[in-house]
Every structure is written in structure tokens, then in C-alpha cells.
Design a protein around this motif. Structure first.
Motif, PDB file in Angstrom:
ATOM      1  N   ALA A 180       0.826  -1.211   0.000  1.00  0.00           N
ATOM      2  CA  ALA A 180       0.000   0.000   0.000  1.00  0.00           C
ATOM      3  C   ALA A 180       0.858   1.257   0.000  1.00  0.00           C
ATOM      4  CB  ALA A 180      -0.922   0.005   1.213  1.00  0.00           C
ATOM      5  N   GLY A 181       2.146   1.127   0.185  1.00  0.00           N
ATOM      6  CA  GLY A 181       3.033   2.286   0.197  1.00  0.00           C
ATOM      7  C   GLY A 181       3.149   2.922   1.564  1.00  0.00           C
ATOM      8  N   ILE A 182       2.803   2.203   2.616  1.00  0.00           N
ATOM      9  CA  ILE A 182       2.894   2.717   3.977  1.00  0.00           C
ATOM     10  C   ILE A 182       4.160   2.158   4.601  1.00  0.00           C
ATOM     11  CG2 ILE A 182       1.790   2.755   6.241  1.00  0.00           C
ATOM     12  CD1 ILE A 182      -0.866   2.247   4.775  1.00  0.00           C
ATOM     13  N   HIS A 183       4.939   3.042   5.216  1.00  0.00           N
ATOM     14  CA  HIS A 183       6.166   2.600   5.880  1.00  0.00           C
ATOM     15  C   HIS A 183       5.844   2.366   7.347  1.00  0.00           C
ATOM     16  CE1 HIS A 183      10.402   2.133   6.674  1.00  0.00           C
ATOM     17  NE2 HIS A 183      10.321   3.032   7.640  1.00  0.00           N
ATOM     18  N   VAL A 184       6.007   1.144   7.807  1.00  0.00           N
ATOM     19  CA  VAL A 184       5.713   0.791   9.193  1.00  0.00           C
ATOM     20  C   VAL A 184       6.993   0.920  10.001  1.00  0.00           C
ATOM     21  CG1 VAL A 184       4.913  -1.036  10.723  1.00  0.00           C
ATOM     22  CG2 VAL A 184       3.908  -0.779   8.461  1.00  0.00           C
ATOM     23  N   ILE A 185       6.915   1.634  11.120  1.00  0.00           N
ATOM     24  CA  ILE A 185       8.064   1.808  12.001  1.00  0.00           C
ATOM     25  C   ILE A 185       7.836   0.953  13.237  1.00  0.00           C
ATOM     26  CG2 ILE A 185       9.380   3.435  13.387  1.00  0.00           C
ATOM     27  CD1 ILE A 185       8.451   5.636  11.493  1.00  0.00           C
ATOM     28  N   HIS A 186       8.746   0.035  13.480  1.00  0.00           N
ATOM     29  CA  HIS A 186       8.681  -0.776  14.685  1.00  0.00           C
ATOM     30  C   HIS A 186       9.466  -0.074  15.776  1.00  0.00           C
ATOM     31  CE1 HIS A 186       6.807  -4.091  12.605  1.00  0.00           C
ATOM     32  NE2 HIS A 186       7.683  -3.934  11.631  1.00  0.00           N
ATOM     33  N   ILE A 187       8.822   0.175  16.899  1.00  0.00           N
ATOM     34  CA  ILE A 187       9.449   0.972  17.952  1.00  0.00           C
ATOM     35  C   ILE A 187      10.653   0.261  18.563  1.00  0.00           C
ATOM     36  CG2 ILE A 187       8.081   0.223  19.922  1.00  0.00           C
ATOM     37  CD1 ILE A 187       7.861   3.404  20.376  1.00  0.00           C
ATOM     38  N   HIS A 188      10.645  -1.065  18.571  1.00  0.00           N
ATOM     39  CA  HIS A 188      11.783  -1.792  19.153  1.00  0.00           C
ATOM     40  C   HIS A 188      13.019  -1.720  18.276  1.00  0.00           C
ATOM     41  CE1 HIS A 188      11.145  -5.132  16.372  1.00  0.00           C
ATOM     42  NE2 HIS A 188       9.856  -4.997  16.625  1.00  0.00           N
ATOM     43  N   SER A 189      12.867  -1.346  17.009  1.00  0.00           N
ATOM     44  CA  SER A 189      14.032  -1.263  16.126  1.00  0.00           C
ATOM     45  C   SER A 189      14.639   0.136  16.083  1.00  0.00           C
ATOM     46  CB  SER A 189      13.645  -1.698  14.712  1.00  0.00           C
ATOM     47  OG  SER A 189      12.710  -0.792  14.168  1.00  0.00           O
ATOM     48  N   LEU A 190      14.002   1.111  16.740  1.00  0.00           N
ATOM     49  CA  LEU A 190      14.522   2.480  16.750  1.00  0.00           C
ATOM     50  C   LEU A 190      15.645   2.618  17.773  1.00  0.00           C
ATOM     51  CD1 LEU A 190      11.235   4.583  16.663  1.00  0.00           C
ATOM     52  CD2 LEU A 190      12.831   4.230  14.801  1.00  0.00           C
ATOM     53  N   PRO A 191      16.623   3.485  17.484  1.00  0.00           N
ATOM     54  CA  PRO A 191      17.653   3.741  18.501  1.00  0.00           C
ATOM     55  C   PRO A 191      17.060   4.553  19.663  1.00  0.00           C
ATOM     56  CG  PRO A 191      18.086   5.001  16.500  1.00  0.00           C
ATOM     57  CD  PRO A 191      16.903   4.135  16.222  1.00  0.00           C
ATOM     58  N   LEU A 192      17.754   4.539  20.787  1.00  0.00           N
ATOM     59  CA  LEU A 192      17.256   5.173  22.009  1.00  0.00           C
ATOM     60  C   LEU A 192      17.029   6.669  21.825  1.00  0.00           C
ATOM     61  CD1 LEU A 192      16.497   4.883  24.977  1.00  0.00           C
ATOM     62  CD2 LEU A 192      18.894   5.268  25.553  1.00  0.00           C
ATOM     63  N   TRP A 193      17.938   7.352  21.110  1.00  0.00           N
ATOM     64  CA  TRP A 193      17.789   8.798  20.973  1.00  0.00           C
ATOM     65  C   TRP A 193      16.539   9.152  20.179  1.00  0.00           C
ATOM     66  CZ3 TRP A 193      17.749  11.275  16.264  1.00  0.00           C
ATOM     67  CH2 TRP A 193      18.214  10.553  15.169  1.00  0.00           C
ATOM     68  N   LYS A 194      16.142   8.308  19.220  1.00  0.00           N
ATOM     69  CA  LYS A 194      14.917   8.571  18.473  1.00  0.00           C
ATOM     70  C   LYS A 194      13.688   8.315  19.338  1.00  0.00           C
ATOM     71  CE  LYS A 194      16.121   8.077  13.635  1.00  0.00           C
ATOM     72  NZ  LYS A 194      15.817   7.374  12.386  1.00  0.00           N
ATOM     73  N   LYS A 195      13.755   7.292  20.176  1.00  0.00           N
ATOM     74  CA  LYS A 195      12.644   7.020  21.086  1.00  0.00           C
ATOM     75  C   LYS A 195      12.436   8.202  22.022  1.00  0.00           C
ATOM     76  CE  LYS A 195      13.347   2.034  21.110  1.00  0.00           C
ATOM     77  NZ  LYS A 195      13.752   0.882  21.892  1.00  0.00           N
ATOM     78  N   ILE A 196      13.535   8.752  22.553  1.00  0.00           N
ATOM     79  CA  ILE A 196      13.442   9.906  23.450  1.00  0.00           C
ATOM     80  C   ILE A 196      12.913  11.117  22.696  1.00  0.00           C
ATOM     81  CG2 ILE A 196      14.815  11.522  24.821  1.00  0.00           C
ATOM     82  CD1 ILE A 196      16.624   9.113  25.532  1.00  0.00           C
ATOM     83  N   LEU A 197      13.407  11.344  21.486  1.00  0.00           N
ATOM     84  CA  LEU A 197      12.966  12.486  20.686  1.00  0.00           C
ATOM     85  C   LEU A 197      11.481  12.378  20.349  1.00  0.00           C
ATOM     86  CD1 LEU A 197      13.828  15.049  19.091  1.00  0.00           C
ATOM     87  CD2 LEU A 197      14.182  13.550  17.135  1.00  0.00           C
ATOM     88  N   TYR A 198      11.028  11.218  19.902  1.00  0.00           N
ATOM     89  CA  TYR A 198       9.610  11.039  19.578  1.00  0.00           C
ATOM     90  C   TYR A 198       8.746  11.141  20.829  1.00  0.00           C
ATOM     91  CZ  TYR A 198      10.920   9.475  14.886  1.00  0.00           C
ATOM     92  OH  TYR A 198      11.405   9.404  13.616  1.00  0.00           O
ATOM     93  N   GLY A 199       9.241  10.626  21.945  1.00  0.00           N
ATOM     94  CA  GLY A 199       8.503  10.742  23.206  1.00  0.00           C
ATOM     95  C   GLY A 199       8.361  12.194  23.634  1.00  0.00           C
ATOM     96  N   ALA A 200       9.445  12.972  23.519  1.00  0.00           N
ATOM     97  CA  ALA A 200       9.393  14.394  23.875  1.00  0.00           C
ATOM     98  C   ALA A 200       8.455  15.153  22.938  1.00  0.00           C
ATOM     99  CB  ALA A 200      10.796  14.993  23.835  1.00  0.00           C
ATOM    100  N   ALA A 201       8.481  14.813  21.651  1.00  0.00           N
ATOM    101  CA  ALA A 201       7.578  15.475  20.701  1.00  0.00           C
ATOM    102  C   ALA A 201       6.127  15.132  21.019  1.00  0.00           C
ATOM    103  CB  ALA A 201       7.931  15.053  19.273  1.00  0.00           C
ATOM    104  N   PHE A 202       5.856  13.890  21.399  1.00  0.00           N
ATOM    105  CA  PHE A 202       4.495  13.490  21.747  1.00  0.00           C
ATOM    106  C   PHE A 202       4.017  14.200  23.013  1.00  0.00           C
ATOM    107  CE2 PHE A 202       1.500  10.485  23.765  1.00  0.00           C
ATOM    108  CZ  PHE A 202       0.507  10.519  22.787  1.00  0.00           C
ATOM    109  N   ILE A 203       4.888  14.298  24.004  1.00  0.00           N
ATOM    110  CA  ILE A 203       4.531  15.009  25.233  1.00  0.00           C
ATOM    111  C   ILE A 203       4.322  16.493  24.946  1.00  0.00           C
ATOM    112  CG2 ILE A 203       5.440  15.739  27.488  1.00  0.00           C
ATOM    113  CD1 ILE A 203       6.696  12.941  27.694  1.00  0.00           C
ATOM    114  N   GLY A 204       5.166  17.079  24.079  1.00  0.00           N
ATOM    115  CA  GLY A 204       4.978  18.475  23.687  1.00  0.00           C
ATOM    116  C   GLY A 204       3.649  18.690  22.976  1.00  0.00           C
TER     117      GLY A 204
END
Length: 109
Positions: free
Chosen positions: A51-75
């Protein structure tokens, strides 16, 4: 040369019946040697890729991206809370002004 022919083992290819093919749960390769999957075996990732959708698995992300996405979500949640608060205060102010106008108009009659 006759000894080479006698020592080599030649196996006949095995043919699966239709029921065996239907019930087979293993890896199936097509003529090109690529994995062949039925529609039943297609999982969410394959459907998303088609379908052309890119699925991101959270367990495959590096720690700094998890923190960045978490901070953006909280913001984002904080901005949403501020917007809801201003809407609440704004509607309260409009309600207070409307009540004041109503009281003053009742007193002036």
C-alpha cells in the motif's frame, strides 16, 4: 567414467498433492527461487509495503529517536492541553459577559 555414474545418487523430485499444498505451513519458493506467499500468509508489513505505507517498529529504533519522539508526543499533548484550557477560559469569558449583559439589561427595564 562408469563408476561416477554408479556412485552418484539421483533423487526424483517429490510432488505434493493439492491438499498437501493447501495445508503446507513452510517456506515455498517459486521458479525463480524467491519466496512465494499466499494471501493468507501475507502479514501486516507486507500489506503495508504494497500500500506504500512505511511501518516503524518501535523496538528497532535507537534510544535517541525514542526519546525524541517521546518528547515530541509530550509536547503535542501539552499544546493540546493549552489549547483546551484557552478554549475553556474563552468560552467562560463569553458566558460571563453574556450573563453580565443579561443582568444589566434586566436591571435597566
Amino acid at each position: 567414467m562408469t563408476e561416477d555414474k554408479n556412485t552418484q545418487v539421483h533423487e526424483e523430485p517429490q510432488v505434493m498433492s493439492e491438499t498437501d499444498v493447501h495445508d503446507f505451513q513452510g517456506l515455498t519458493l517459486n521458479e525463480n527461487g524467491q519466496e512465494e506467499r499466499s494471501r493468507e500468509q501475507m502479514d501486516w508489513d507486507d500489506a503495508a509495503k504494497q500500500a506504500g505505507i512505511h511501518v516503524i517498529h518501535i523496538h528497532s529504533l535507537p534510544l535517541w529517536k525514542k526519546i525524541l519522539y517521546g518528547a515530541a508526543f509530550i509536547g503535542f499533548l501539552m499544546l493540546l492541553a493549552v489549547a483546551v484550557w484557552f478554549a475553556f477560559v474563552g468560552f467562560g469569558a463569553i458566558l460571563a459577559v453574556a450573563a453580565l449583559v443579561y443582568v444589566v439589561s434586566r436591571l435597566l427595564r
